[in-house]
Design an enzyme around this catalytic site. Structure first.
Site, PDB file in Angstrom:
ATOM      1  N   HIS A 103       0.841  -1.200   0.000  1.00  0.00           N
ATOM      2  CA  HIS A 103       0.000   0.000   0.000  1.00  0.00           C
ATOM      3  C   HIS A 103       0.881   1.258   0.000  1.00  0.00           C
ATOM      4  CE1 HIS A 103      -3.696  -2.339   0.870  1.00  0.00           C
ATOM      5  NE2 HIS A 103      -2.822  -3.154   1.446  1.00  0.00           N
ATOM      6  N   HIS A 107      -1.754   3.149  -5.309  1.00  0.00           N
ATOM      7  CA  HIS A 107      -1.983   1.723  -5.107  1.00  0.00           C
ATOM      8  C   HIS A 107      -3.481   1.416  -5.051  1.00  0.00           C
ATOM      9  CE1 HIS A 107      -2.275   3.304  -0.973  1.00  0.00           C
ATOM     10  NE2 HIS A 107      -3.069   2.267  -0.746  1.00  0.00           N
ATOM     11  N   ASP A 109      -6.621  -1.135  -3.227  1.00  0.00           N
ATOM     12  CA  ASP A 109      -7.016  -1.990  -2.104  1.00  0.00           C
ATOM     13  C   ASP A 109      -7.937  -3.098  -2.590  1.00  0.00           C
ATOM     14  OD1 ASP A 109      -5.669  -0.286  -0.450  1.00  0.00           O
ATOM     15  OD2 ASP A 109      -7.444   0.512   0.565  1.00  0.00           O
ATOM     16  N   HIS A 113      -8.094  -6.389   2.473  1.00  0.00           N
ATOM     17  CA  HIS A 113      -7.333  -5.384   3.217  1.00  0.00           C
ATOM     18  C   HIS A 113      -7.891  -5.193   4.621  1.00  0.00           C
ATOM     19  CE1 HIS A 113      -4.854  -2.018   4.085  1.00  0.00           C
ATOM     20  NE2 HIS A 113      -5.710  -1.071   3.772  1.00  0.00           N
ATOM     21  N   GLU A 236      -5.889   4.557  -4.383  1.00  0.00           N
ATOM     22  CA  GLU A 236      -5.458   5.605  -3.464  1.00  0.00           C
ATOM     23  C   GLU A 236      -4.103   6.177  -3.885  1.00  0.00           C
ATOM     24  OE1 GLU A 236      -7.645   3.618   0.425  1.00  0.00           O
ATOM     25  OE2 GLU A 236      -5.639   2.925  -0.130  1.00  0.00           O
TER      26      GLU A 236
END
Length: 271
Positions: A103, A107, A109, A113, A236
């Site tokens: 992360h 990146h 998810d 996670h 993100e």
């Protein structure tokens, strides 16, 4: 046509093209495009671009560097790249090795996670739907004075049928992804904002401009709301500066890391 006029026309066209290409492919400070023409200087300076295709393609992924932020760290990512096999030391080729948290930087998810039973069941990044990660997307500007709450989500007036939204926030203005020290005051989704999105929109891809889609004060609750249904994908750490709000085609591709709940991802926007 007069041969001299024809020659002048061709030269003007070439110079115009070169000039336009320079502005269309800006480089980061300290680098310039490589001149490979005959008689060019021998020094090689690699071009590092943010925009391609005559201003049509935007790279919205951050470069990986030792001083980029790492979640909850004041020291940044640190060294993540090594060159154990070097041609300078007699190897037949240069071969680097890399080690960094999944992360890190820009990146994605996966559901595992924050849900351990999803992790155990194998809902890793290799199971993410590439159809969700690629297609028409809306880039919106979030009001700069607050986290993404239910009130903020409602005020954005995102139409039904829009399935991919990139949220640009105060994080971009503050250039948080360019600061080594992690900043917990970043803007993200509060639990009620996440719940409103799930219940009132058709959004399946959420893109945000810092290391977490969830606000620090609602870190786990917001992630749980967004990832519980295994339909929403979180991307993100996007780089969204200097791009006009509007509709684009987004293309994001994570690594096929079997068993990993996160992965670095390369994302681009195309006009």
């Amino acid at each position: 046509m007069n041969p001299i006029l024809l020659l002048l026309f061709i030269l003007c066209s070439v110079f115009a093209t070169l000039s336009h290409a320079t502005t269309a492919y800006p480089s980061i400070p300290g680098t310039t495009p490589v001149d490979v023409s005959a008689g060019a200087p021998t020094a090689l300076i690699p071009p590092r671009r943010e925009v391609y295709g005559n201003g049509r393609i935007f790279d919205i992924s951050h470069r990986y560097s030792h001083d980029m932020p790492a979640f909850d760290s004041v020291d940044g990512v640190g060294q993540f790249l090594w060159l154990p096999n070097s041609m300078k030391n007699g190897s037949i080729a240069n071969n680097s090795e890399m080690k960094l948290p999944a992360h890190t930087g820009t990146h994605v998810d996966a559901p595992g996670h924050v849900f351990d039973h999803y992790f155990d069941a194998g809902f890793d990044v290799d199971t993410l739907d590439l159809d969700v990660l690629n297609g028409a997307a809306l880039l919106v500007d979030v009001p700069r004075d607050k986290n993404i709450t239910a009130e903020v989500m409602e005020g954005l007036h995102i139409p039904k049928g829009v399935s991919r939204v990139l949220f640009r926030t105060l994080n971009t203005d503050r250039r948080l992804m360019f600061q080594k020290e992690f900043d917990s005051s970043y803007v993200g989704f509060m639990k009620d904002g996440a719940k409103w999105l799930v219940e009132n929109t058709d959004i399946k891809l959420i893109g945000v401009d810092y290391l977490s889609a969830a606000a620090y004060d609602d870190l786990v609750p917001s992630h749980l709301v967004l990832l519980e249904g295994r339909e929403i994908i979180l991307v993100e750490g996007l780089k969204l500066d200097d791009i006009q709000p509007g509709i684009y085609s987004v293309h994001c591709l994570p690594l096929r890391l079997t068993g990993a709940e996160g992965s670095p991802i390369r994302c681009i926007l195309i006009k």
